[in-house]
Design a protein around this motif. Structure first.
Motif, PDB file in Angstrom:
ATOM      1  N   VAL A   7       0.826  -1.209   0.000  1.00  0.00           N
ATOM      2  CA  VAL A   7       0.000   0.000   0.000  1.00  0.00           C
ATOM      3  C   VAL A   7       0.858   1.256   0.000  1.00  0.00           C
ATOM      4  O   VAL A   7       0.353   2.348  -0.208  1.00  0.00           O
ATOM      5  CB  VAL A   7      -0.995   0.050   1.187  1.00  0.00           C
ATOM      6  CG1 VAL A   7      -2.010  -1.068   1.082  1.00  0.00           C
ATOM      7  CG2 VAL A   7      -0.276   0.037   2.501  1.00  0.00           C
ATOM      8  N   GLN A   8       2.146   1.097   0.202  1.00  0.00           N
ATOM      9  CA  GLN A   8       3.044   2.247   0.198  1.00  0.00           C
ATOM     10  C   GLN A   8       3.802   2.391  -1.120  1.00  0.00           C
ATOM     11  O   GLN A   8       4.672   3.238  -1.243  1.00  0.00           O
ATOM     12  CB  GLN A   8       4.008   2.157   1.371  1.00  0.00           C
ATOM     13  CG  GLN A   8       3.264   2.201   2.688  1.00  0.00           C
ATOM     14  CD  GLN A   8       4.165   2.274   3.881  1.00  0.00           C
ATOM     15  OE1 GLN A   8       5.374   2.327   3.756  1.00  0.00           O
ATOM     16  NE2 GLN A   8       3.568   2.275   5.050  1.00  0.00           N
ATOM     17  N   SER A   9       3.434   1.589  -2.091  1.00  0.00           N
ATOM     18  CA  SER A   9       4.077   1.657  -3.400  1.00  0.00           C
ATOM     19  C   SER A   9       3.819   3.015  -4.046  1.00  0.00           C
ATOM     20  O   SER A   9       2.781   3.643  -3.827  1.00  0.00           O
ATOM     21  CB  SER A   9       3.535   0.552  -4.298  1.00  0.00           C
ATOM     22  OG  SER A   9       4.016   0.695  -5.611  1.00  0.00           O
ATOM     23  N   SER A  10       4.732   3.444  -4.884  1.00  0.00           N
ATOM     24  CA  SER A  10       4.516   4.678  -5.639  1.00  0.00           C
ATOM     25  C   SER A  10       3.578   4.428  -6.825  1.00  0.00           C
ATOM     26  O   SER A  10       3.085   5.363  -7.438  1.00  0.00           O
ATOM     27  CB  SER A  10       5.846   5.238  -6.138  1.00  0.00           C
ATOM     28  OG  SER A  10       6.468   4.291  -6.993  1.00  0.00           O
ATOM     29  N   LEU A  25       1.554  -6.420   3.780  1.00  0.00           N
ATOM     30  CA  LEU A  25       1.036  -5.708   2.617  1.00  0.00           C
ATOM     31  C   LEU A  25       1.377  -4.228   2.668  1.00  0.00           C
ATOM     32  O   LEU A  25       1.318  -3.541   1.667  1.00  0.00           O
ATOM     33  CB  LEU A  25      -0.478  -5.877   2.527  1.00  0.00           C
ATOM     34  CG  LEU A  25      -0.963  -7.288   2.220  1.00  0.00           C
ATOM     35  CD1 LEU A  25      -2.467  -7.363   2.373  1.00  0.00           C
ATOM     36  CD2 LEU A  25      -0.551  -7.723   0.838  1.00  0.00           C
ATOM     37  N   THR A  26       1.742  -3.728   3.839  1.00  0.00           N
ATOM     38  CA  THR A  26       2.034  -2.306   3.957  1.00  0.00           C
ATOM     39  C   THR A  26       3.524  -2.008   3.884  1.00  0.00           C
ATOM     40  O   THR A  26       3.930  -0.876   3.921  1.00  0.00           O
ATOM     41  CB  THR A  26       1.491  -1.734   5.282  1.00  0.00           C
ATOM     42  OG1 THR A  26       2.174  -2.357   6.361  1.00  0.00           O
ATOM     43  CG2 THR A  26       0.002  -1.943   5.393  1.00  0.00           C
ATOM     44  N   LYS A  27       4.336  -3.022   3.782  1.00  0.00           N
ATOM     45  CA  LYS A  27       5.782  -2.808   3.743  1.00  0.00           C
ATOM     46  C   LYS A  27       6.290  -2.843   2.316  1.00  0.00           C
ATOM     47  O   LYS A  27       5.936  -3.705   1.537  1.00  0.00           O
ATOM     48  CB  LYS A  27       6.504  -3.872   4.570  1.00  0.00           C
ATOM     49  CG  LYS A  27       6.195  -3.756   6.047  1.00  0.00           C
ATOM     50  CD  LYS A  27       6.996  -4.766   6.817  1.00  0.00           C
ATOM     51  CE  LYS A  27       6.698  -4.625   8.302  1.00  0.00           C
ATOM     52  NZ  LYS A  27       7.350  -5.647   9.084  1.00  0.00           N
ATOM     53  N   LYS A  28       7.147  -1.914   1.992  1.00  0.00           N
ATOM     54  CA  LYS A  28       7.722  -1.850   0.645  1.00  0.00           C
ATOM     55  C   LYS A  28       8.524  -3.104   0.345  1.00  0.00           C
ATOM     56  O   LYS A  28       8.641  -3.516  -0.789  1.00  0.00           O
ATOM     57  CB  LYS A  28       8.620  -0.601   0.561  1.00  0.00           C
ATOM     58  CG  LYS A  28       9.114  -0.317  -0.810  1.00  0.00           C
ATOM     59  CD  LYS A  28       7.999   0.186  -1.686  1.00  0.00           C
ATOM     60  CE  LYS A  28       8.542   0.568  -3.030  1.00  0.00           C
ATOM     61  NZ  LYS A  28       7.576   0.566  -4.053  1.00  0.00           N
ATOM     62  N   THR A  29       9.066  -3.732   1.370  1.00  0.00           N
ATOM     63  CA  THR A  29       9.939  -4.891   1.186  1.00  0.00           C
ATOM     64  C   THR A  29       9.161  -6.205   1.288  1.00  0.00           C
ATOM     65  O   THR A  29       9.711  -7.219   1.673  1.00  0.00           O
ATOM     66  CB  THR A  29      11.052  -4.886   2.243  1.00  0.00           C
ATOM     67  OG1 THR A  29      10.448  -4.895   3.545  1.00  0.00           O
ATOM     68  CG2 THR A  29      11.935  -3.672   2.081  1.00  0.00           C
ATOM     69  N   ALA A  30       7.881  -6.179   0.978  1.00  0.00           N
ATOM     70  CA  ALA A  30       7.099  -7.401   1.055  1.00  0.00           C
ATOM     71  C   ALA A  30       7.785  -8.511   0.277  1.00  0.00           C
ATOM     72  O   ALA A  30       8.304  -8.292  -0.807  1.00  0.00           O
ATOM     73  CB  ALA A  30       5.700  -7.160   0.493  1.00  0.00           C
TER      74      ALA A  30
END
Length: 155
Positions: free
Chosen positions: A93-96, A142-147
């Protein structure tokens, strides 16, 4: 911004060309604008704020534009499946990228329904078959960029 008079024929042409309705979960600004417009029409119809004249005009210009909740759910599920299988990672969810964020939010919602015992069995089975790793991934991932990568099962 698209001209309101040109949108219905553009939506109809998009459907005829692609065999699907325009999505709001896409990197294409043009498709996303058509998808957002179509979603607003569907919301107006569902909330009974659309007048009969507009509905008739849309029915004529875009046959089949109305969508039932199951069709909309399946469209979102297919978008999630395409993302998971193409990128082999859980969306963030933090993806650009707009489409990745929207898919992550949708999957988080499905996980919440599953945990609450409110996700229909047929939908759970569809997700398990077409979206590898969707339910095994903790929602916070799901909220981490490094998923991490999705485990793809061989069929």
């Amino acid at each position: 911004m698209l001209d309101e008079r040109r949108i219905p024929p553009a939506v109809a042409a998009f459907y005829e060309t692609n065999g699907r309705w325009p999505s709001v979960v896409t990197d294409s600004d043009y498709e996303r604008s058509l998808g957002q417009w179509l979603n607003r029409q569907r919301v107006a119809l569902a909330s009974k704020t659309m007048d009969d004249f507009r509905r008739a005009a849309l029915d004529q210009a875009i046959p089949g534009w109305e969508a039932d909740p199951d069709s909309i759910w399946l469209d979102r599920a297919r978008e999630a499946s395409d993302f998971l299988l193409t990128h082999r990672l859980i969306p963030s969810v933090q993806s650009s990228r707009y489409n990745e964020r929207m898919i992550a939010l949708w999957l988080t919602g499905q996980q919440s329904l599953l945990r609450a015992g409110r996700l229909r069995g047929d939908r759970r089975r569809w997700l398990e078959e077409h979206c590898p790793g969707w339910s095994r991934t903790p929602p916070r991932t799901l909220t981490k960029k490094t998923a991490g990568p999705v485990g793809i099962r061989n069929a």
